[in-house]
Design an enzyme around this catalytic site. Structure first.
Site: not given
Length: 450
Positions: A73, A78, A103, A140, A155, A359, A419, A436
């Site tokens: 459109q 309208g 909508d 309306g 309306e 953790h 660890a 380590r």
């Protein structure tokens, strides 16, 4: 035969958004997708979407909808002008045309079905949906006799004071005999305040017009601004919560929780306050979720507990405990009886049955076997700056606190990682691995400057 046309060409100026109004989201789907879904059960022979503002964007968003025809459109002049665009594309069509607004997303399928069936049984040229509003200002007014035959639609601005006392309003949803409508559409005039062609004017031009009054006025709520969008979200969320409470789900504070229509819950699920569900979610029996939790496109088994955590695009088995403050990211797969504790992040990783990450850990691109115990602060270092690599940990292995596993690396079964270790090489089954720096202690260090 039945054709369904959805008016979706408007700009939605009052939304003040770069997004077309019909593409605004509502409980996980766009407004226009909800409108299309409401008519799906009718199995119409044709479905047409009249587009205008940002037509290409609307079409791209809905290209996945099978059999949907797009009608342009341009300009937008309208509602009557919008439906006029159907004349060339529906030439030769025989049957009814159901006109919906893109909508107005809260219409129930049962209401639309009643409108179409009522139209067919009445022999009318048009049947319109109406609603009685507590405050009909701006709408309306529909004037009809006790048999439901419409004599006039006026309306609001044109109504006398007496006429404004009528609270039966036009919902802007119609079922037409297409042949009758096609004859009068070219006769529409733009002789009105807006200079537009109104579809409403066709009602007075057709010989026989009937109306069906909707039971719940919320169904025909239109959306023109953000406030109305929020109101419709509230109505839809309440529908979803009511449905699942009737199905055996407990919401401790229903108003604080939000759902999507693709959620599925088992029996005796408890949802604590401020818990939210997005997308396609499946929740097993006797699970407890929240407070303060987000479940997003995830599958959770039976007897799962999630507290103040995020579970996104993940799979969780039965009897799993998650949180607080855990984050399961996409492709996390947590097995039966696992424990994911506080401040733990899991991404693209699988955890075998009974494994625990209690953790302060990051588990990424990893495969953990059964009954693995991941110590506090353990990290899988999966990224080398260019590529991601995998970490594999075998059954019954455990890592000490503050360990770093530098991928790619494989840890065997029944392994213990000391660890504070940084592990860069594979560790065979039943081994102890410590990587380590050796502790060095210097006596009287504090006296060195004296």
């Amino acid at each position: 035969m039945l054709a369904v046309a959805v008016l979706a060409a408007g700009k939605g100026t009052r939304m003040k958004s770069a997004l077309p109004k019909v593409l605004q989201p509502l409980a996980g789907a766009t407004l226009v997708e909800r409108v299309l879904a409401s008519a799906k059960n009718l199995q119409p022979e044709r479905r047409l979407l009249i587009v205008g503002h940002q037509a290409e964007r609307v079409e791209q968003t809905l290209e996945h909808v099978n059999g949907l025809e797009f009608v342009l459109q341009s300009p937008q002049n309208g509602t009557g002008h919008a439906v006029q665009q159907l004349l060339p594309v529906m030439e030769g069509f025989e049957g009814e045309l159901l006109v919906l607004n893109g909508d107005v997303p809260l219409l129930r399928a049962a209401t639309i079905d009643a409108l179409v069936q009522g139209h067919r049984s009445s022999g009318a040229d048009v049947t319109l949906l109406t609603a009685r509003l507590a405050d009909p200002t701006g709408y309306g007014r529909v004037f009809a006799d006790t048999d439901g035959q419409v004599s006039n639609i006026i309306e609001h601005r044109d109504c006398s004071e007496e006429q404004r006392g009528n609270n039966l309003t036009n919902a802007g949803i119609y079922c037409f005999n297409w042949a009758a409508l096609a004859e009068v559409l070219p006769q529409l005039s733009n002789d009105n305040d807006q200079g537009e062609l109104y579809l409403t004017d066709t009602v007075a031009m057709l010989p026989r017009a009937m109306h069906l009054e909707v039971d719940d006025p919320d169904e025909v709520n239109g959306i023109n601004n953000r406030k109305q969008l929020a109101q419709c979200e509230g109505v839809l969320q309440q529908r979803l919560r009511d449905y699942w409470m009737d199905e055996g789900v407990t919401f401790v504070d229903p108003a604080s929780c939000t759902l999507s229509e693709d959620c599925r819950f088992g029996r005796d699920v408890v949802v604590e306050p401020q818990t939210h569900f997005r997308g396609c979610c499946s929740i097993g029996d006797n699970s407890k979720l929240g407070p303060g939790t987000l479940i997003d496109n995830a599958s959770l088994g039976d007897r799962v507990e999630v507290v103040q955590s995020v579970v996104r695009e993940a799979k969780v088995g039965d009897d799993v405990s998650i949180g607080p403050f855990a984050h399961l990211r996409p492709a996390a797969d947590v097995g039966h009886g696992c424990r994911i504790g506080n401040f733990v992040e899991v991404k693209k990783s699988s955890l075998g049955a009974g494994s625990k990450v209690n953790h302060l850990s990051y588990i990424g691109d990893a495969s953990l076997g059964e009954n693995v115990n991941v110590g506090a602060g353990t990290i899988t270092a999966n990224y080398d700056g260019v590529n991601k690599h995998q970490t594999v940990i075998g059954d019954h292995s455990k890592t000490g606190a503050n360990s770093v596993l530098v991928a790619p690396v494989t840890i065997g079964d029944h392994v213990t990682i000391g660890a504070g270790s940084t592990i860069t090489k594979d560790v065979p089954s039943k081994a102890l691995s410590i990587g380590r720096a050796r502790q060095m202690t210097k006596d009287n260090w504090a006296n060195r400057s004296i």
